[in-house]
Design a protein around this motif. Sequence first.
Motif, PDB file in Angstrom:
ATOM      1  N   LYS A  74       0.840  -1.212   0.000  1.00  0.00           N
ATOM      2  CA  LYS A  74       0.000   0.000   0.000  1.00  0.00           C
ATOM      3  C   LYS A  74       0.870   1.255   0.000  1.00  0.00           C
ATOM      4  O   LYS A  74       2.038   1.224   0.402  1.00  0.00           O
ATOM      5  N   ALA A  75       0.257   2.367  -0.438  1.00  0.00           N
ATOM      6  CA  ALA A  75       0.951   3.657  -0.427  1.00  0.00           C
ATOM      7  C   ALA A  75       0.196   4.614   0.481  1.00  0.00           C
ATOM      8  O   ALA A  75      -1.036   4.707   0.409  1.00  0.00           O
ATOM      9  N   GLU A 133       5.263  -1.592   8.635  1.00  0.00           N
ATOM     10  CA  GLU A 133       4.250  -2.564   8.201  1.00  0.00           C
ATOM     11  C   GLU A 133       4.198  -2.680   6.681  1.00  0.00           C
ATOM     12  O   GLU A 133       3.238  -3.201   6.120  1.00  0.00           O
ATOM     13  N   GLY A 134       5.201  -2.146   6.010  1.00  0.00           N
ATOM     14  CA  GLY A 134       5.361  -2.387   4.570  1.00  0.00           C
ATOM     15  C   GLY A 134       4.842  -1.307   3.646  1.00  0.00           C
ATOM     16  O   GLY A 134       4.952  -1.442   2.424  1.00  0.00           O
ATOM     17  N   ALA A 135       4.278  -0.222   4.191  1.00  0.00           N
ATOM     18  CA  ALA A 135       3.731   0.822   3.304  1.00  0.00           C
ATOM     19  C   ALA A 135       4.844   1.681   2.710  1.00  0.00           C
ATOM     20  O   ALA A 135       5.838   1.990   3.384  1.00  0.00           O
ATOM     21  N   ASN A 136       4.659   2.070   1.453  1.00  0.00           N
ATOM     22  CA  ASN A 136       5.455   3.161   0.899  1.00  0.00           C
ATOM     23  C   ASN A 136       4.855   4.452   1.438  1.00  0.00           C
ATOM     24  O   ASN A 136       3.623   4.599   1.460  1.00  0.00           O
ATOM     25  N   VAL A 137       5.709   5.380   1.871  1.00  0.00           N
ATOM     26  CA  VAL A 137       5.162   6.549   2.569  1.00  0.00           C
ATOM     27  C   VAL A 137       5.703   7.865   2.016  1.00  0.00           C
ATOM     28  O   VAL A 137       6.907   8.023   1.817  1.00  0.00           O
ATOM     29  N   ASN A 162      13.315  -1.715   2.375  1.00  0.00           N
ATOM     30  CA  ASN A 162      12.453  -2.298   1.340  1.00  0.00           C
ATOM     31  C   ASN A 162      11.255  -1.436   0.971  1.00  0.00           C
ATOM     32  O   ASN A 162      10.559  -1.718   0.004  1.00  0.00           O
ATOM     33  N   VAL A 163      10.988  -0.377   1.754  1.00  0.00           N
ATOM     34  CA  VAL A 163       9.872   0.487   1.376  1.00  0.00           C
ATOM     35  C   VAL A 163      10.407   1.760   0.720  1.00  0.00           C
ATOM     36  O   VAL A 163      11.520   2.195   0.994  1.00  0.00           O
ATOM     37  N   LYS A 164       9.557   2.322  -0.165  1.00  0.00           N
ATOM     38  CA  LYS A 164       9.912   3.609  -0.773  1.00  0.00           C
ATOM     39  C   LYS A 164       9.415   4.711   0.155  1.00  0.00           C
ATOM     40  O   LYS A 164       8.304   4.606   0.708  1.00  0.00           O
ATOM     41  N   LEU A 203       5.208   8.683  -7.424  1.00  0.00           N
ATOM     42  CA  LEU A 203       6.259   7.846  -6.813  1.00  0.00           C
ATOM     43  C   LEU A 203       5.821   6.393  -6.632  1.00  0.00           C
ATOM     44  O   LEU A 203       6.616   5.467  -6.820  1.00  0.00           O
ATOM     45  N   PHE A 204       4.565   6.204  -6.231  1.00  0.00           N
ATOM     46  CA  PHE A 204       4.131   4.869  -5.798  1.00  0.00           C
ATOM     47  C   PHE A 204       3.093   4.230  -6.724  1.00  0.00           C
ATOM     48  O   PHE A 204       2.712   3.077  -6.527  1.00  0.00           O
TER      49      PHE A 204
END
Length: 266
Positions: free
Chosen positions: A8-9, A30-34, A57-59, A83-84
Amino acid sequence: MPGRLQHKAALITGAGSGIGLESSLLFASEGANVLLIDVNVQAAEKVQKLIAERYPNVKSAAIKADVSKESDIKAAVDKAVELFGRLDVMFNNAGIMHPEDDNALNTEERIWDLTMNINLKGVWWGCKYAILAMRNNPTDASKGLHTGGSIINTASFVAIMGAATPQLAYTASKGAVLAMTRELAMVHAREGIRLNSICPGPLKTPLLMDFLNTTEKRERRMVHLPMGRFGEAIEIAQGALFLASDESSYITGTDFAVDGGLSSCY
Ligand code: NAD
């Protein structure tokens, strides 16, 4: 184990301090691109640097934006999509509590306008551009990605009950955030866009500690706290994470209190 916001972004406003800072770190963990935005861009950049170090590993990115300016919010949402490729979570969290905010007799119009422009109009702009972006989210069922998304608006316990230390503009702005969020939730429910308010209790963040700037003021507020302590920003971030994740997929239009029981007590 996949993170609760995997693939998720998210865009978080007021990401440089307090609730926004803790939510940015938690969502990324928790894995979100932020995408972090703040009027104090140096503070947001520091948080982004921590994310890049801890969660490679996240953007992530940080940009300067003033939530009270429509053009800044539009540009920020556009940036997140650039970006995402999508926007799943919008956390309209930035807010101010002005030291000159007072009761109905003493609050000046300029303090009212400043507070409303950031705390209320800023949330409107955030909702408007997030809704437009979420409608266009590409679907990838294998990753649990769909059109729609989750918008979380930070209100306050004072939106539900009056504050003993007067702050007229702040209280009115937060009450309006609740009302606006409920209406938007109803209007956009069938598009898969969920909107919820989060209502923090009094926290140990710069916003409140600067306002309650004497021991006497802090003790006066403490009397009303069932748990006998101010909350921590991470405790609000954990509530926001739940609302951001698919675990809250049947929850929209709520006033989600994370206030240590304050709004339930007498
Ligand atoms: P904080 O002061 O620690 O952080 C707020 C952040 O928002 C700061 O980084 C600031 O630079 C940023 N900001 C301020 N104006 C901005 C603008 N115009 N555009 C973009 N960014 C801006 O505050 P916090 O305690 O983390 O508060 C976050 C939210 O929670 C606010 O909406 C606040 O009203 C609400 N809230 C706080 C408490 C509390 O006790 N601290 C209680 C209830 C609700």
